[in-house]
Design a protein around this motif. Sequence first.
Motif, short mmCIF file in Angstrom:
data_model
loop_
_atom_site.label_atom_id
_atom_site.label_comp_id
_atom_site.label_asym_id
_atom_site.label_seq_id
_atom_site.Cartn_x
_atom_site.Cartn_y
_atom_site.Cartn_z
N UNK A 121 35.68 34.39 31.64
CA UNK A 121 36.36 34.87 30.44
C UNK A 121 36.89 36.29 30.63
N UNK A 122 36.13 37.12 31.35
CA UNK A 122 36.57 38.48 31.63
C UNK A 122 37.69 38.53 32.67
N UNK A 123 37.91 37.42 33.36
CA UNK A 123 38.95 37.36 34.38
C UNK A 123 40.26 36.80 33.83
N UNK A 124 40.35 36.61 32.55
CA UNK A 124 41.59 36.11 31.95
C UNK A 124 42.66 37.20 31.98
N UNK A 125 43.94 36.83 31.85
CA UNK A 125 45.03 37.82 31.93
C UNK A 125 44.80 39.02 31.02
N UNK A 126 45.28 40.14 31.41
CA UNK A 126 45.19 41.45 30.78
C UNK A 126 43.77 42.01 30.88
N UNK A 127 42.76 41.28 30.44
CA UNK A 127 41.38 41.75 30.50
C UNK A 127 40.97 41.96 31.96
N UNK A 128 41.40 41.05 32.84
CA UNK A 128 41.03 41.12 34.26
C UNK A 128 41.48 42.43 34.88
N UNK A 129 42.69 42.86 34.56
CA UNK A 129 43.19 44.10 35.13
C UNK A 129 42.30 45.29 34.82
N UNK A 130 41.74 45.30 33.64
CA UNK A 130 40.90 46.42 33.22
C UNK A 130 39.48 46.27 33.78
N UNK A 131 38.83 45.15 33.46
CA UNK A 131 37.42 44.95 33.83
C UNK A 131 37.23 44.95 35.34
N UNK A 132 37.99 44.12 36.04
CA UNK A 132 37.80 44.02 37.48
C UNK A 132 38.52 45.13 38.25
N UNK A 133 39.48 45.79 37.61
CA UNK A 133 40.06 46.99 38.21
C UNK A 133 39.01 48.09 38.29
#
Length: 74
Positions: free
Chosen positions: A18-30
């Motif tokens: 769920x955290x790897x979904x578009x937009x969120x992924x860029x922030x969390x996994x960045x």
Amino acid sequence: MEAYRKWLNALPLIVKILLALPIIDGIIYGIYRICKGTTSGIILGIVWFFIGSFIGWILDIVFLLMEKPVFELE
């Protein structure tokens, strides 16, 4: 920084996806990649804020479904 990586690694698989979904992924996994602390991790983390939000999230989901760590440069 290491605490953030441990916290994210300890989450259940469904939450990681769920955290790897578009937009969120860029922030969390960045941030996750930046917290690695290596030069390549910092560069990839900064770049991931942009490409991870639109394209790179697919790689992260594939890696998570294969039960491997998210895409990182060694």
